[in-house]
Design a protein around this motif. Structure first.
Motif, PDB file in Angstrom:
ATOM      1  N   ILE A 120       0.830  -1.211   0.000  1.00 12.78           N
ATOM      2  CA  ILE A 120       0.000   0.000   0.000  1.00 12.78           C
ATOM      3  C   ILE A 120       0.866   1.263   0.000  1.00 12.78           C
ATOM      4  N   LEU A 121       1.919   1.266   0.831  1.00 20.28           N
ATOM      5  CA  LEU A 121       2.769   2.454   0.949  1.00 20.28           C
ATOM      6  C   LEU A 121       3.603   2.703  -0.306  1.00 20.28           C
ATOM      7  N   ALA A 122       3.677   1.716  -1.194  1.00 19.84           N
ATOM      8  CA  ALA A 122       4.387   1.909  -2.463  1.00 19.84           C
ATOM      9  C   ALA A 122       3.613   2.817  -3.412  1.00 19.84           C
ATOM     10  N   ILE A 123       2.337   3.037  -3.104  1.00 25.74           N
ATOM     11  CA  ILE A 123       1.521   3.971  -3.902  1.00 25.74           C
ATOM     12  C   ILE A 123       1.867   5.392  -3.478  1.00 25.74           C
ATOM     13  N   SER A 125       0.684   8.774  -3.330  1.00 24.90           N
ATOM     14  CA  SER A 125       0.044   9.775  -2.478  1.00 24.90           C
ATOM     15  C   SER A 125      -1.056   9.168  -1.625  1.00 24.90           C
ATOM     16  N   ASN A 126      -1.446   9.911  -0.573  1.00 26.57           N
ATOM     17  CA  ASN A 126      -2.511   9.443   0.314  1.00 26.57           C
ATOM     18  C   ASN A 126      -3.825   9.253  -0.423  1.00 26.57           C
ATOM     19  N   ASP A 127      -4.141  10.205  -1.305  1.00 29.63           N
ATOM     20  CA  ASP A 127      -5.398  10.116  -2.059  1.00 29.63           C
ATOM     21  C   ASP A 127      -5.399   8.892  -2.970  1.00 29.63           C
ATOM     22  N   ALA A 128      -4.259   8.653  -3.642  1.00 27.47           N
ATOM     23  CA  ALA A 128      -4.161   7.502  -4.546  1.00 27.47           C
ATOM     24  C   ALA A 128      -4.229   6.191  -3.763  1.00 27.47           C
ATOM     25  N   ARG A 129      -3.616   6.169  -2.569  1.00 23.19           N
ATOM     26  CA  ARG A 129      -3.679   4.968  -1.725  1.00 23.19           C
ATOM     27  C   ARG A 129      -5.118   4.670  -1.315  1.00 23.19           C
ATOM     28  N   PHE A 130      -5.801   5.708  -0.855  1.00 27.44           N
ATOM     29  CA  PHE A 130      -7.186   5.536  -0.413  1.00 27.44           C
ATOM     30  C   PHE A 130      -8.043   4.982  -1.546  1.00 27.44           C
ATOM     31  N   GLU A 131      -7.886   5.572  -2.725  1.00 28.27           N
ATOM     32  CA  GLU A 131      -8.672   5.143  -3.884  1.00 28.27           C
ATOM     33  C   GLU A 131      -8.362   3.696  -4.252  1.00 28.27           C
ATOM     34  N   ALA A 132      -7.066   3.355  -4.283  1.00 30.51           N
ATOM     35  CA  ALA A 132      -6.658   2.002  -4.681  1.00 30.51           C
ATOM     36  C   ALA A 132      -7.137   0.948  -3.684  1.00 30.51           C
ATOM     37  N   VAL A 133      -6.956   1.238  -2.401  1.00 34.27           N
ATOM     38  CA  VAL A 133      -7.338   0.261  -1.369  1.00 34.27           C
ATOM     39  C   VAL A 133      -8.842   0.042  -1.373  1.00 34.27           C
ATOM     40  N   HIS A 134      -9.600   1.119  -1.442  1.00 34.66           N
ATOM     41  CA  HIS A 134     -11.050   0.973  -1.313  1.00 34.66           C
ATOM     42  C   HIS A 134     -11.719   0.500  -2.596  1.00 34.66           C
ATOM     43  N   ASN A 135     -11.003   0.570  -3.703  1.00 35.40           N
ATOM     44  CA  ASN A 135     -11.476  -0.097  -4.912  1.00 35.40           C
ATOM     45  C   ASN A 135     -11.266  -1.604  -4.809  1.00 35.40           C
ATOM     46  N   ALA A 136     -10.127  -1.979  -4.207  1.00 38.99           N
ATOM     47  CA  ALA A 136      -9.783  -3.403  -4.100  1.00 38.99           C
ATOM     48  C   ALA A 136     -10.514  -4.078  -2.939  1.00 38.99           C
ATOM     49  N   ILE A 137     -10.605  -3.386  -1.797  1.00 36.01           N
ATOM     50  CA  ILE A 137     -11.223  -3.972  -0.598  1.00 36.01           C
ATOM     51  C   ILE A 137     -12.134  -2.912   0.042  1.00 36.01           C
ATOM     52  N   PRO A 138     -13.386  -2.821  -0.381  1.00 36.30           N
ATOM     53  CA  PRO A 138     -14.295  -1.790   0.152  1.00 36.30           C
ATOM     54  C   PRO A 138     -14.424  -1.861   1.671  1.00 36.30           C
ATOM     55  N   ASN A 139     -14.432  -0.660   2.277  1.00 34.61           N
ATOM     56  CA  ASN A 139     -14.652  -0.490   3.732  1.00 34.61           C
ATOM     57  C   ASN A 139     -13.509  -0.981   4.611  1.00 34.61           C
ATOM     58  N   LEU A 140     -12.372  -1.341   4.009  1.00 40.64           N
ATOM     59  CA  LEU A 140     -11.224  -1.758   4.827  1.00 40.64           C
ATOM     60  C   LEU A 140     -10.630  -0.556   5.548  1.00 40.64           C
ATOM     61  N   ILE A 141     -10.287  -0.735   6.826  1.00 40.57           N
ATOM     62  CA  ILE A 141      -9.508   0.267   7.562  1.00 40.57           C
ATOM     63  C   ILE A 141      -8.061  -0.225   7.539  1.00 40.57           C
ATOM     64  N   THR A 142      -7.241   0.387   6.716  1.00 38.24           N
ATOM     65  CA  THR A 142      -5.891  -0.139   6.475  1.00 38.24           C
ATOM     66  C   THR A 142      -5.052  -0.179   7.751  1.00 38.24           C
ATOM     67  N   LEU A 143      -5.156   0.847   8.604  1.00 38.65           N
ATOM     68  CA  LEU A 143      -4.342   0.859   9.826  1.00 38.65           C
ATOM     69  C   LEU A 143      -4.712  -0.297  10.744  1.00 38.65           C
ATOM     70  N   ALA A 144      -5.982  -0.681  10.723  1.00 38.19           N
ATOM     71  CA  ALA A 144      -6.401  -1.837  11.529  1.00 38.19           C
ATOM     72  C   ALA A 144      -5.827  -3.126  10.947  1.00 38.19           C
ATOM     73  N   ALA A 145      -5.783  -3.217   9.619  1.00 37.56           N
ATOM     74  CA  ALA A 145      -5.229  -4.413   8.967  1.00 37.56           C
ATOM     75  C   ALA A 145      -3.725  -4.540   9.206  1.00 37.56           C
ATOM     76  N   TYR A 146      -3.031  -3.409   9.352  1.00 35.21           N
ATOM     77  CA  TYR A 146      -1.574  -3.429   9.553  1.00 35.21           C
ATOM     78  C   TYR A 146      -1.171  -3.920  10.944  1.00 35.21           C
TER      79      TYR A 146
END
Length: 291
Positions: A120-123, A125-146
């Motif tokens: 995720i951090l290889a993406i 910007s923050n906006d691009a990360r948010f968009e990419a993560v939530h397209n792939a896994i809707p409603n995921l809280i990334t910090l909780a997954a980490y």
């Protein structure tokens, strides 16, 4: 470029390993389980800093169930804050387990979590990360997954809980600070009825920073919400602490290990090691770094 398929693939691996760990822990014999339920934080209240936190203790089989559930609690829930993450302090004391196998499984899960985070951090910007993560896994809280799962398979003298006050720090140059203030000047501050007063305030902050030498080191030292932590002690000098965002797993400890409880939190009126900060910009917690 990190693709949606890569994000989903790494997430699925992390999720599968986590579910395997949960199933294996479910089959383990435990001598003690305690889970400390903390109040939920709503989206409306996420900016409020609590003066006190009431802890509800759950023990035995219900605690084991809550502990196992917490390892997969990584999705946003309706009405609850996704910025102030739900924390799950507690401990599960496993006995007569295959220590080597259980340690390996926990290590596999934590490695998969770290790799997912790197992905995720290889993406950029923050906006691009948010968009990419939530397209792939809707409603995921990334910090909780980490979140790393902490465990101990050597028998310590004690495992206790406490509340930790932390600061989020960021070092920056004079130029970076001025750029930040330039952005602030363009914002409309809803708390300031008079926008002209807001502009004047930011201009005063800019002048203060602009008066510094070019090589001056600055940092933002922002207080964060209080959080529970686990303190593991072997001797007075051999001890360590880790986050209690997830329950702590003790594998085959000696029966006389001392186990503490998480008390209710009350904001202290003062702290013996507290220092007064002379901020350049109080609003941003911006200060000069001592040379």
């Amino acid at each position: 470029m990190v693709t949606k398929v890569q994000i989903r693939s790494q997430f699925d691996l992390m999720n599968e390993l986590t579910l395997r760990l949960i199933e294996e822990l479910k089959e383990c014999e435990f001598s003690k389980a305690e889970y400390y339920q903390l109040p939920d934080v709503s989206s409306i209240d996420e900016s409020k800093v609590p003066e006190s936190i009431i802890v509800s203790k759950i023990s035995g089989a219900p605690a084991q169930k809550a502990i196992l559930h917490s390892f997969s609690d990584i999705y946003k829930k309706s009405g609850l804050s996704s910025r102030v993450l739900k924390r799950h302090p507690g401990f599960l004391v496993i006995k007569n387990a295959d220590k080597h196998a259980l340690n390996n499984r926990i290590a596999q899960v934590n490695k998969a979590k770290a790799t997912f985070k790197e992905c995720i951090l290889a993406i950029d910007s923050n906006d691009a990360r948010f968009e990419a993560v939530h397209n792939a896994i809707p409603n995921l809280i990334t910090l909780a997954a980490y979140r790393k799962i902490h465990s101990e398979s050597e028998s310590p003298f004690s495992v206790r809980f406490t509340w930790m006050h932390k600061h989020a720090t960021k070092t920056l140059t004079k130029k970076m600070a001025l750029e930040m203030l330039d952005k602030s000047a363009s914002y409309r501050n809803p708390r300031m009825i008079d926008q002209q007063k807001w502009q004047l305030l930011v201009a005063q902050e800019q002048a203060r920073v602009a008066s510094l030498g070019e090589k001056e080191k600055l940092r933002i030292r922002r207080p964060t919400r209080v959080s529970p932590q686990v303190n593991v002690r072997y001797t007075a000098k051999n001890r360590y602490h880790v986050s209690a965002a997830l329950p702590f797993i003790l594998i085959n400890p000696e029966p006389d290990v001392k186990l503490g409880i998480l008390q209710n939190y009350e904001k202290p009126l003062s702290h013996p090691r507290k220092r007064d900060y002379d901020f350049l910009v109080n609003r941003l917690y911006l200060e000069q770094v001592d040379k």
